[in-house]
Design an enzyme around this catalytic site. Structure first.
Site, short mmCIF file in Angstrom:
data_model
loop_
_atom_site.label_atom_id
_atom_site.label_comp_id
_atom_site.label_asym_id
_atom_site.label_seq_id
_atom_site.Cartn_x
_atom_site.Cartn_y
_atom_site.Cartn_z
N ALA A 71 36.23 26.46 -15.58
CA ALA A 71 37.10 27.40 -16.29
C ALA A 71 36.39 28.73 -16.55
CB ALA A 71 37.56 26.77 -17.61
N HIS A 72 37.15 29.66 -17.15
CA HIS A 72 36.62 31.02 -17.33
C HIS A 72 35.43 31.04 -18.29
CE1 HIS A 72 39.97 31.69 -20.62
NE2 HIS A 72 39.18 30.67 -20.90
N ASN A 73 34.47 31.91 -17.95
CA ASN A 73 33.27 32.17 -18.74
C ASN A 73 32.29 31.00 -18.80
OD1 ASN A 73 35.56 34.00 -20.17
ND2 ASN A 73 33.56 35.03 -20.22
#
Length: 361
Positions: A237-239
């Site tokens: 997922a993001h980051n």
């Protein structure tokens, strides 16, 4: 392929136990091998096959006294077998160098030397493609994406805008790099999309499996560290930050903003919640559900995940529940019987006391 056992041993720095003059002409697993094949024993579970295998020679981590086959003793049989396969086994056929006429190339695209751009590849404006990089058919590279040298992107890979790949990166078919992170703000029952304007940075010597998705960061960068290896069908997922040397098996998923240290191992189908920190060299076993931080070198399992030994004790206790319930039921019955007898005894004693009192007392 044709080489003697002695020649193969010399190439991988192994020691021969048996007939070093025998000729080897092929590769096979222990149970499928025939005369002329070389095989390997990496898992002790298959050691009994050394008695029955028809292989001419077997790579082993340590000499096996019961084996009836010539052995080549090496530090890592698995790795040594891979080394021999890379030299003597079937070699990949690289696509022709140059840019196929059907490729769609944007403006200001920069190409390094000896690139190979296959049919129906699409490359957006301002992208950079490093030297000797191979883009197989129907790869899509977004605008201003940067690919380093010696990368290999197999068919149907997508690298979206502004994402960065280092050197010697391998992306298996269908991998998606830089898809939007899963971010929404819910206001009055409506989910409003939050723009994901960050990027993905994949460092050198990373391999990403087929149909794996790595989301772009909301603002900064989702990062896959140097030398990490991701299996098929992994969701990042993001980051998220995956440290150097990480190993992530199929169907694992990591929620947003979680940070993995160096050489973390995630077994198949494990899930990690968001905003967590997982220390260096942590091992998370298959189907574990991680909802809290773990320090370096922890081994965890279960859902919710906990230290391996604690989880093991809990699982043993759960398996014994029927027996424990039966014991508790029996003890309750015995306690109830004892209480009944005690009440009867107390009542009898009370009656005796009442009978012993003088009249009118």
């Amino acid at each position: 392929m044709k080489a003697t056992v002695a020649e193969l041993a010399a190439r991988i720095g192994g020691t021969v136990v048996g007939d070093a003059a025998q000729s080897v002409t092929g590769f096979a697993g222990l149970s499928e091998a025939n005369a002329g094949d070389i095989s390997f024993l990496a898992n002790p579970k298959y050691a009994p096959l050394l008695v029955s295998t028809k292989a001419t020679a077997v790579l082993v981590n340590a000499a096996q006294t019961d084996a009836l086959v010539t052995q080549i003793v090496v530090k890592s049989a698995d790795f040594a077998f891979a080394m021999l396969m890379s030299v003597y086994g079937p070699q990949p056929v690289p696509p022709p160098a140059g840019i196929h006429p059907s490729a769609v190339i944007g403006e200001r695209v920069q190409f390094g030397a000896d690139v190979a751009i296959g049919p129906f590849v699409v490359i957006g404006d301002g992208a950079v493609i490093g030297a000797r990089t191979v883009l197989y058919p129907q790869v899509v590279i977004g605008a201003e994406a940067t690919l380093g040298d010696d990368n290999v992107l197999y068919p149907h890979v997508t690298v979206r805008e502004r994402c960065v790949l280092g050197h010697r990166v391998i992306l298996q078919p269908g991998a998606v790099i830089g898809s939007d992170g899963f971010g929404y703000a819910t206001v009055e029952g409506v989910h409003h999309k939050i723009p994901q304007v960050g990027t993905v940075v994949i460092e050198d010597d990373v391999e990403i499996g087929a149909n794996t998705a790595i989301d772009r960061a909301r603002l900064a960068a989702t990062r896959i560290g140097r030398g990490a290896k991701l299996d098929n069908l992994v969701q990042i997922a993001h980051n998220v930050e995956v440290g150097a040397g990480g190993l992530i098996a199929a169907q694992a998923g990591i929620a947003g903003s979680t940070k993995l240290g160096k050489f973390v191992t995630l077994a198949g189908q494990c899930g990690i919640s968001g905003h967590l920190t997982i220390g260096d060299q942590v091992v998370i076993t298959g189907q574990a559900g991680v909802s809290k931080d773990f320090g370096a070198r922890a081994v965890v399992r279960g859902s919710p995940a906990m230290e391996f030994k604690t989880a093991q004790r809990n699982e043993i206790a759960v398996r014994r529940l029927p027996e424990t319930q039966a014991t508790v039921k029996e003890l309750r019955a015995r306690v109830a019987e004892l209480e009944r007898k005690l009440d009867a005894l107390l009542a009898e004693k009370q009656a005796e006391k009442s009978a012993a009192r003088p009249a009118g007392a």
